[in-house]
Write an enzyme that holds these catalytic residues in place. Sequence first.
Site, mmCIF file in Angstrom:
data_model
loop_
_atom_site.group_PDB
_atom_site.id
_atom_site.type_symbol
_atom_site.label_atom_id
_atom_site.label_comp_id
_atom_site.label_asym_id
_atom_site.label_seq_id
_atom_site.Cartn_x
_atom_site.Cartn_y
_atom_site.Cartn_z
ATOM 1 N N HIS A 144 55.444 60.997 20.297
ATOM 2 C CA HIS A 144 56.786 60.519 20.628
ATOM 3 C C HIS A 144 57.294 59.543 19.571
ATOM 4 C CE1 HIS A 144 55.802 62.047 24.660
ATOM 5 N NE2 HIS A 144 57.085 61.924 24.952
ATOM 6 N N ASN A 175 47.851 58.288 17.210
ATOM 7 C CA ASN A 175 48.738 58.361 18.369
ATOM 8 C C ASN A 175 48.138 57.666 19.587
ATOM 9 O OD1 ASN A 175 50.938 59.249 20.019
ATOM 10 N ND2 ASN A 175 49.721 60.995 20.689
#
Length: 301
Positions: A144, A175
């Site tokens: 994201h 991440n």
Amino acid sequence: MLRARWALPFAVGAGLGAALAPRDRRDARDPRGEAAEGLLARLPVLPAVAAAAAGPPAPPGSGRTELSKYGLPGLAQLRSRESYVLCYDPRSRSALWVIEQLNRDTLSGASDRAACDFQEDDSVHEYHRATNADYRGSGFDRGHLAAAANHKWSQKAMRDTFYLSNIAPQNPHLNQNAWNNLEKYCRSLAKHNRNVYVCTGPLFLPRMEGDGKMYVKYQVIGKNNVAVPTHFFKVLILEKESGEIELRSYVMPNSPVDEKIPLERFLVPIESIERASGLLFVPNILRRTSNLKAITAGSKS
């Protein structure tokens, strides 16, 4: 932090996204010329490219229209959603930048991440958008840019963060660890400031090869050739309760990063991000305030 062979200029300077310019929010328009919805209508400073997205610019010359007779092949692609404003890059199949507004209200709510699924962005032409199949078996996470956990205030706002236009291929270790820690830090800052505006995007930095020359090289994944960034940036604009504006800017490589390294080690001068990304931050912020404090590595916040 960043390996020396990556070329990121660190000259001290000043630098939101290509970026943010003060406009009356009543003038905010989406690419179809309609009144803007979502976060775009609420931002105190709006992306300057919104003006270009409203329609083709007038060609040079005295009233000539021939050059745009058959339309222009491309303009800045803005997407304004409940939780963020995004400028899309059709070549990389991801965003140039995403800006979101965090505060105490956006962080609380009953939104459920388990009820969200990654989905193609149908507003992007099929030639230029990523699909879930592109990521399957690639070895990269769907990372994201505007984080889902930043928008618990609305199930729709959280669901909007799962459009693949808000996603970039990200090293799984990064991440799930160091980058996740940076996102958590952004949320912690939002609890102690009036607002935190977060601008996030990819970087594709040159690197010196064995022949002594600089090259920009990056992997692509899937049949749609989704570009894998070499680095990611995150610029934080903090509106303090005192009225002061504080600026923090971070860069992380898209590779495994020891989560024990303090986040302060990834602070960079904002000018380095401006130069590497082609975006501008500080000049636009200074149009709204002169009370700006930039936090860099080693400075006291």
